[in-house]
Design a protein around this motif. Structure first.
Motif, short mmCIF file in Angstrom:
data_model
loop_
_atom_site.label_atom_id
_atom_site.label_comp_id
_atom_site.label_asym_id
_atom_site.label_seq_id
_atom_site.Cartn_x
_atom_site.Cartn_y
_atom_site.Cartn_z
N LEU A 1 -0.20 44.18 -19.33
CA LEU A 1 1.08 43.87 -19.97
C LEU A 1 1.86 42.78 -19.25
CD1 LEU A 1 2.34 47.50 -20.73
CD2 LEU A 1 1.52 45.84 -22.40
N ILE A 2 1.83 42.79 -17.92
CA ILE A 2 2.66 41.87 -17.13
C ILE A 2 1.76 41.00 -16.27
CG2 ILE A 2 4.52 41.69 -15.42
CD1 ILE A 2 5.32 44.57 -16.25
N HIS A 3 1.79 39.70 -16.50
CA HIS A 3 0.89 38.80 -15.79
C HIS A 3 1.52 38.23 -14.52
CE1 HIS A 3 -1.88 39.16 -19.07
NE2 HIS A 3 -0.98 38.75 -19.94
N LYS A 4 2.85 38.31 -14.40
CA LYS A 4 3.52 37.81 -13.20
C LYS A 4 3.53 38.91 -12.13
CE LYS A 4 7.74 35.40 -11.75
NZ LYS A 4 9.11 35.00 -12.15
N ARG A 5 2.85 38.66 -11.02
CA ARG A 5 2.67 39.70 -10.00
C ARG A 5 3.98 40.19 -9.40
NH1 ARG A 5 1.90 40.16 -4.48
NH2 ARG A 5 0.65 41.98 -3.88
N GLU A 6 4.94 39.29 -9.18
CA GLU A 6 6.21 39.69 -8.57
C GLU A 6 6.93 40.74 -9.42
OE1 GLU A 6 5.23 36.59 -9.03
OE2 GLU A 6 4.89 35.92 -6.97
N ASP A 7 6.86 40.55 -10.74
CA ASP A 7 7.47 41.54 -11.65
C ASP A 7 6.68 42.84 -11.63
OD1 ASP A 7 9.45 39.80 -12.39
OD2 ASP A 7 8.41 39.09 -14.18
N ARG A 8 5.36 42.71 -11.61
CA ARG A 8 4.49 43.89 -11.70
C ARG A 8 4.63 44.81 -10.49
NH1 ARG A 8 -0.07 41.30 -12.80
NH2 ARG A 8 -1.08 41.63 -10.77
N LEU A 9 4.90 44.22 -9.32
CA LEU A 9 5.06 45.02 -8.10
C LEU A 9 6.21 46.02 -8.24
CD1 LEU A 9 4.60 42.54 -5.09
CD2 LEU A 9 3.03 44.30 -5.90
N TRP A 10 7.31 45.58 -8.81
CA TRP A 10 8.46 46.46 -8.99
C TRP A 10 8.12 47.63 -9.92
CZ3 TRP A 10 13.24 46.76 -6.76
CH2 TRP A 10 13.61 45.70 -5.92
#
Length: 459
Positions: free
Chosen positions: A153-162
């Motif tokens: 769903l989320i390709h941006k790792r910084e967002d996915r970490l949260w």
């Protein structure tokens, strides 16, 4: 000799706690520790150096008891092995069912439920999924499933970490109120410390608070403002597969049926899990993705394949740690009230003298579970206290040990799984998430004590 056994346990415990710095699988020290503790117990017992306490709290000595004492020692060992095997068989069954669902791509159906592009809404959707799923398929598996979903769903790792970090908080909170949601609650349930109904009735509200409060605060933080690009087309064919839906709902239903089976038959939970696995295995033999219906790839969707994917090292870890704790429980260490008691019971009495308030002790246990594995902590507490089934103590231990581990990324199996999958940094989690998890844990504990101690005045 008693000090040798305690030293073995302390060294083994440290090796388990320092699993990552030592780069040593925690299963290794757990197995060695259990074998050495029982070996020293056997040698010391037959030499007359110390007494053994059996499952009926009776102390006996080999020199004075002879063959009867020898038989008592063997029965004590077999009893502890039997109680440990109950937990292991239960876990193997649950893990196999989950793997069968995964082989049939059942969990990919969950992706169809996520249609929002709002970061805040997505946080709550993922959180609720984690909370509910962890109560059914356990917090570790729920975390793995949802972190895998987040990758799609989320390709941006910084967002996915949260999102991944907060999945850990929600999954641990969801697992704390269900008898099948966490290894520790399963242990308490199988050992008749809690009933499924009692655990749900008294722990679900504090667990909801422990989940909702951190998520409410997080939803106003900068990482969850704005919109996100959600890819909703990839793997969408899985949603249309009848086999995926069938295995997902059948598998979840059969796992949920286990507490019902125990309530109706009064048989141990592992019997119900054997039935659940048998039914799911039966269906999996005849149903698989439609495109492979006539192919030779049937074995890829069978229970045999699922069994090969089970993490046997985890099962062996539980075997080692539970048998090691059983060894400590069986060693007569001191006298309390004129009665000889085992090591753990003696430790509990000393702890009560040092900290008279048992609730504070349990809160500290929850905080320690963020540093030390909660399985041996709960196993030890089961040998330390003798409160009746569904007492406040056991419910509070279930809550604290289940949710306290969220305060550090290495404090729970769910956290370790997320850490490995997304390479979450320990310090990053400590700075960004620990305070949220701590607030949730303390507020939830406060709600628990308010209802149990103030409103209902339970003992």
């Amino acid at each position: 000799m008693e000090s040798i056994i305690i030293l073995i346990f302390v060294i083994g415990y440290l090796a388990i706690t320092l699993e990552h710095p030592l780069k040593l699988d925690k299963t290794v020290p757990a197995l060695i520790m259990a074998a050495l503790i029982w070996a020293v117990l056997a040698v010391g017992f037959h030499s007359g150096w110390f007494d053994i306490i059996d499952t009926h709290e009776n102390a006996f000595n080999f020199l004075s008891g002879g063959e009867i004492a020898e038989e008592g020692f063997e029965n004590t060992l077999l009893h502890h092995l039997g109680k440990t095997a109950e937990i292991l068989i239960f876990l193997i069954g649950a893990m196999t069912i989950v793997e069968i669902i995964d082989l049939h791509r059942g969990f990919e159906i969950l992706k169809g439920a996520v249609k929002t592009k709002s970061k805040r809404k997505l946080l709550w959707i993922i959180g609720i999924l984690a909370f509910v799923l962890s109560a059914i398929i356990d917090n570790l598996t729920a975390t793995i499933v949802l972190v895998t979903l987040l990758r799609k769903l989320i390709h941006k790792r910084e967002d996915r970490l949260w999102y991944a970090a907060l999945v850990v908080v929600a999954a641990n909170a969801g697992g704390a109120w269900s008898p099948i949601g966490d290894v520790t609650t399963t242990m308490l349930w199988i050992d008749d410390k809690v009933t499924a109904a009692g655990l749900i009735e008294f722990v679900i509200l504090p667990s909801i608070v422990c989940f909702v409060v951190p998520f409410f605060i997080a939803s106003y933080l900068k990482p969850f403002r704005g919109m996100i690009e959600v890819d909703s087309t990839e793997d969408s064919e899985a949603v249309r597969l009848l086999s995926s839906k069938t295995m997902l709902f059948l598998g979840l239903a059969m796992i949920v049926s286990v507490p019902v089976f125990k309530t109706l038959t009064h048989l141990p939970p592992y019997v119900g899990m054997m039935l659940a696995l048998g039914v799911v295995w039966l269906v999996s033999e005849y149903i698989h993705p439609e495109e492979d219906f006539t192919s030779e790839r049937r074995h890829l969707y069978s229970a045999h394949k699922a069994l090969s994917r089970i993490e046997i090292s985890s099962i062996l870890f539980f075997l080692g740690i539970l048998m090691a704790v059983a060894g400590l429980e069986s060693l007569v260490y001191g006298v309390v009230g004129g009665e000889e008691v085992g090591t753990l019971r003696y430790a509990a009495e000393k702890l009560d003298m040092a900290i008279p308030n048992q609730d504070i002790v349990v809160i500290l246990l929850g905080i320690f579970s963020a540093i030390i594995d909660n399985v041996p902590l709960v196993a030890a507490s089961m040998g330390m206290y003798e409160s009746p089934t569904d007492s406040v103590l056991w419910h509070f231990i279930a809550y604290s040990a289940g949710t306290g581990g969220s305060m550090l990324i290495i404090g729970s199996a769910a956290g370790v799984a997320a850490m490995g999958m997304e390479k979450i940094d320990f310090i990053w989690y400590l700075k960004k998430i620990t305070w949220l998890a701590f607030i949730g844990f303390i507020v939830g504990a406060g709600v628990f004590l308010l209802f149990e101690r103030v409103i209902f005045h339970h003992a």
